[in-house]
Scaffold this motif. Structure first.
Motif, mmCIF file in Angstrom:
data_model
loop_
_atom_site.group_PDB
_atom_site.id
_atom_site.type_symbol
_atom_site.label_atom_id
_atom_site.label_comp_id
_atom_site.label_asym_id
_atom_site.label_seq_id
_atom_site.Cartn_x
_atom_site.Cartn_y
_atom_site.Cartn_z
ATOM 1 N N ALA A 40 1.231 -1.169 -0.168
ATOM 2 C CA ALA A 40 0.147 -0.033 0.080
ATOM 3 C C ALA A 40 0.791 1.112 0.503
ATOM 4 O O ALA A 40 0.507 2.287 -0.553
ATOM 5 N N GLU A 41 1.874 1.649 1.099
ATOM 6 C CA GLU A 41 2.386 2.025 1.033
ATOM 7 C C GLU A 41 3.881 2.250 -0.290
ATOM 8 O O GLU A 41 3.981 4.077 -0.880
ATOM 9 N N GLN A 42 4.247 1.422 -0.885
ATOM 10 C CA GLN A 42 5.071 1.351 -2.641
ATOM 11 C C GLN A 42 5.313 0.669 -3.484
ATOM 12 O O GLN A 42 5.429 0.896 -3.904
ATOM 13 N N GLY A 43 4.168 0.477 -3.253
ATOM 14 C CA GLY A 43 3.505 -0.406 -4.374
ATOM 15 C C GLY A 43 4.459 -1.889 -4.773
ATOM 16 O O GLY A 43 5.335 -2.335 -3.957
ATOM 17 N N TYR A 44 2.965 -2.502 -5.545
ATOM 18 C CA TYR A 44 3.676 -4.274 -4.835
ATOM 19 C C TYR A 44 5.219 -4.617 -5.893
ATOM 20 O O TYR A 44 6.194 -4.816 -5.398
ATOM 21 N N ASP A 45 5.495 -4.104 -7.486
ATOM 22 C CA ASP A 45 6.420 -4.275 -7.803
ATOM 23 C C ASP A 45 7.999 -4.129 -7.267
ATOM 24 O O ASP A 45 8.796 -4.199 -6.917
ATOM 25 N N ALA A 46 7.168 -2.676 -6.187
ATOM 26 C CA ALA A 46 8.694 -2.047 -5.748
ATOM 27 C C ALA A 46 8.602 -2.107 -4.387
ATOM 28 O O ALA A 46 9.765 -2.202 -3.402
ATOM 29 N N THR A 47 7.790 -3.667 -4.081
ATOM 30 C CA THR A 47 8.784 -4.081 -2.807
ATOM 31 C C THR A 47 9.074 -5.062 -2.802
ATOM 32 O O THR A 47 8.745 -6.726 -3.131
ATOM 33 N N PRO A 48 10.690 -5.237 -2.565
ATOM 34 C CA PRO A 48 11.502 -6.735 -2.299
ATOM 35 C C PRO A 48 10.720 -7.662 -1.409
ATOM 36 O O PRO A 48 10.187 -6.902 -0.190
ATOM 37 N N VAL A 49 11.114 -8.279 -1.530
ATOM 38 C CA VAL A 49 11.069 -9.766 -0.210
ATOM 39 C C VAL A 49 11.605 -9.448 0.844
ATOM 40 O O VAL A 49 11.371 -10.035 1.760
ATOM 41 N N ASP A 50 13.243 -9.057 1.227
ATOM 42 C CA ASP A 50 14.034 -8.456 2.105
ATOM 43 C C ASP A 50 13.373 -7.792 2.599
ATOM 44 O O ASP A 50 13.494 -7.206 4.210
ATOM 45 N N ARG A 51 12.649 -6.768 1.666
ATOM 46 C CA ARG A 51 11.869 -5.756 2.569
ATOM 47 C C ARG A 51 10.686 -5.984 3.263
ATOM 48 O O ARG A 51 10.329 -5.895 4.602
ATOM 49 N N ILE A 52 9.738 -7.035 2.618
ATOM 50 C CA ILE A 52 9.257 -7.250 3.704
ATOM 51 C C ILE A 52 9.799 -9.128 4.583
ATOM 52 O O ILE A 52 8.551 -8.196 6.200
ATOM 53 N N ALA A 53 10.612 -9.378 5.250
ATOM 54 C CA ALA A 53 11.190 -9.839 5.880
ATOM 55 C C ALA A 53 11.268 -8.965 6.827
ATOM 56 O O ALA A 53 11.149 -9.048 8.351
ATOM 57 N N GLU A 54 12.183 -7.766 6.919
ATOM 58 C CA GLU A 54 13.003 -6.922 7.850
ATOM 59 C C GLU A 54 11.512 -6.350 8.302
ATOM 60 O O GLU A 54 11.324 -6.016 9.934
ATOM 61 N N ALA A 55 10.219 -5.754 7.710
ATOM 62 C CA ALA A 55 9.458 -5.200 7.887
ATOM 63 C C ALA A 55 8.303 -6.409 9.502
ATOM 64 O O ALA A 55 7.690 -5.793 10.130
ATOM 65 N N ALA A 56 8.620 -7.900 8.594
ATOM 66 C CA ALA A 56 7.975 -9.252 9.985
ATOM 67 C C ALA A 56 8.680 -9.479 10.752
ATOM 68 O O ALA A 56 8.069 -10.572 10.981
ATOM 69 N N PRO A 130 -0.534 -8.055 -13.264
ATOM 70 C CA PRO A 130 -0.810 -9.548 -13.498
ATOM 71 C C PRO A 130 0.224 -10.761 -13.530
ATOM 72 O O PRO A 130 -0.379 -12.141 -13.154
ATOM 73 N N ALA A 131 1.719 -10.470 -12.379
ATOM 74 C CA ALA A 131 2.390 -11.510 -11.689
ATOM 75 C C ALA A 131 1.649 -12.463 -10.534
ATOM 76 O O ALA A 131 1.399 -13.785 -11.197
ATOM 77 N N ILE A 132 0.420 -11.425 -10.419
ATOM 78 C CA ILE A 132 -0.492 -12.493 -9.330
ATOM 79 C C ILE A 132 -1.619 -12.939 -9.956
ATOM 80 O O ILE A 132 -2.232 -14.140 -9.716
ATOM 81 N N ALA A 134 -1.224 -15.092 -13.009
ATOM 82 C CA ALA A 134 -0.492 -15.198 -13.666
ATOM 83 C C ALA A 134 -0.972 -16.583 -11.922
ATOM 84 O O ALA A 134 -1.326 -17.602 -12.446
ATOM 85 N N ARG A 135 -0.435 -16.623 -10.915
ATOM 86 C CA ARG A 135 0.168 -17.304 -9.738
ATOM 87 C C ARG A 135 -1.068 -17.505 -9.392
ATOM 88 O O ARG A 135 -1.319 -18.727 -9.007
ATOM 89 N N MET A 136 -2.066 -17.116 -9.849
ATOM 90 C CA MET A 136 -3.729 -17.527 -9.366
ATOM 91 C C MET A 136 -4.582 -18.848 -10.448
ATOM 92 O O MET A 136 -4.598 -19.566 -10.239
ATOM 93 N N ASN A 137 -3.704 -18.650 -11.283
ATOM 94 C CA ASN A 137 -3.824 -19.543 -12.468
ATOM 95 C C ASN A 137 -3.442 -20.796 -11.526
ATOM 96 O O ASN A 137 -4.490 -22.206 -11.771
ATOM 97 N N GLU A 138 -3.027 -20.743 -11.471
ATOM 98 C CA GLU A 138 -1.619 -21.998 -11.159
ATOM 99 C C GLU A 138 -2.177 -22.629 -9.365
ATOM 100 O O GLU A 138 -2.351 -23.892 -9.283
ATOM 101 N N SER A 139 -2.766 -21.481 -8.913
ATOM 102 C CA SER A 139 -3.460 -22.097 -7.643
ATOM 103 C C SER A 139 -4.553 -22.249 -7.712
ATOM 104 O O SER A 139 -4.716 -23.330 -7.191
ATOM 105 N N MET A 140 -5.388 -22.224 -8.259
ATOM 106 C CA MET A 140 -6.339 -22.521 -9.291
ATOM 107 C C MET A 140 -6.099 -23.974 -9.442
ATOM 108 O O MET A 140 -7.080 -24.790 -9.464
ATOM 109 N N THR A 141 -5.309 -24.428 -9.997
ATOM 110 C CA THR A 141 -5.482 -25.531 -10.431
ATOM 111 C C THR A 141 -4.767 -26.862 -9.527
ATOM 112 O O THR A 141 -5.209 -27.852 -9.218
ATOM 113 N N GLU A 142 -3.916 -25.972 -8.236
ATOM 114 C CA GLU A 142 -3.683 -26.888 -7.049
ATOM 115 C C GLU A 142 -5.148 -27.269 -6.732
ATOM 116 O O GLU A 142 -5.322 -28.200 -5.490
#
Length: 208
Positions: A40-56, A130-132, A134-142
């Motif tokens: 919400a603060e900086q956008g999906y594409d601009a948020t790397p996983v390591d930043r999410i890890a640090e925040a969590a 779009p990337a989400i 696409a991943r949702m389609n894979e998740s629906m298959t599961e």
């Protein structure tokens, strides 16, 4: 066949999860909350996983242990497990669509009552990224494999039965369209009611 509208039931109580499972759930939730705040603060594409890890307050490897991709932080939830339990608990004499309809609605009511804000956020992100999608389609298959497995046990049909696969594909495809439509409508409709109407449409067919 005559299809009866689903009866609202109270799902049977599942065993209370142990301490280890509760801690894992808390970790997943902490990662999701941190990710949604950063998205919400900086956008999906601009948020790397390591930043999410640090925040969590976890390591990046912990994030990937719970969510193999960044998209999975948005897509992955406990809904499938709850739905599978509800589906298996339906009476054996219920027709397949009626049993699945009841399982979906029971689980959605339970999930949406406690997780509405998170669900709204996830559907909004799915519509926008779009990337989400696409991943949702894979998740629906599961999810489809899970539903086919339960239906195979209920009906005695093999899991590679064409009619079984087409039936499950129709139901899950309809649910996927509901999520995208609901997001396009800015989340203004009642999601539970929209899903219920959609499953009713599958039951009666399209009328002119």
């Amino acid at each position: 066949m005559t299809f009866m509208a689903p009866v609202q039931t109270t799902p049977s109580a599942s065993p209370k999860p142990g301490l280890r499972e509760r801690k894992k759930t808390q970790t997943r939730q902490a990662i999701r909350r941190a990710a949604y705040r950063l998205f919400a603060e900086q956008g999906y594409d601009a948020t790397p996983v390591d930043r999410i890890a640090e925040a969590a307050d976890v390591s990046s490897s912990t994030v990937f242990r719970y969510f193999p991709t960044k998209e999975d932080i948005v897509i992955t939830d406990e809904y499938d497990q709850l739905m599978e339990e509800a589906f298996r608990a339906r009476p054996a004499e219920e027709p397949p669509l009626e049993a699945l309809w009841n399982a979906i609605m029971d689980t959605l009511r339970q999930f949406y009552a406690s997780e509405r804000e998170e669900i709204d956020t996830r559907i909004r992100l799915t519509r926008e990224v779009p990337a989400i999608r696409a991943r949702m389609n894979e998740s629906m298959t599961e999810t489809g494999r899970m539903v086919i497995g339960v239906l195979s046990e209920r009906t005695g049909r093999p899991t590679d039965d064409l009619e079984l696969r087409v039936f499950v594909g129709a139901v899950l495809g309809a649910l996927q369209e509901v999520m995208l439509h609901w997001g396009e409508q800015e989340l203004t409709d009642d999601l539970v009611g929209v899903v219920d109407r959609t499953l009713a449409l599958l039951a009666r067919g399209l009328t002119l």
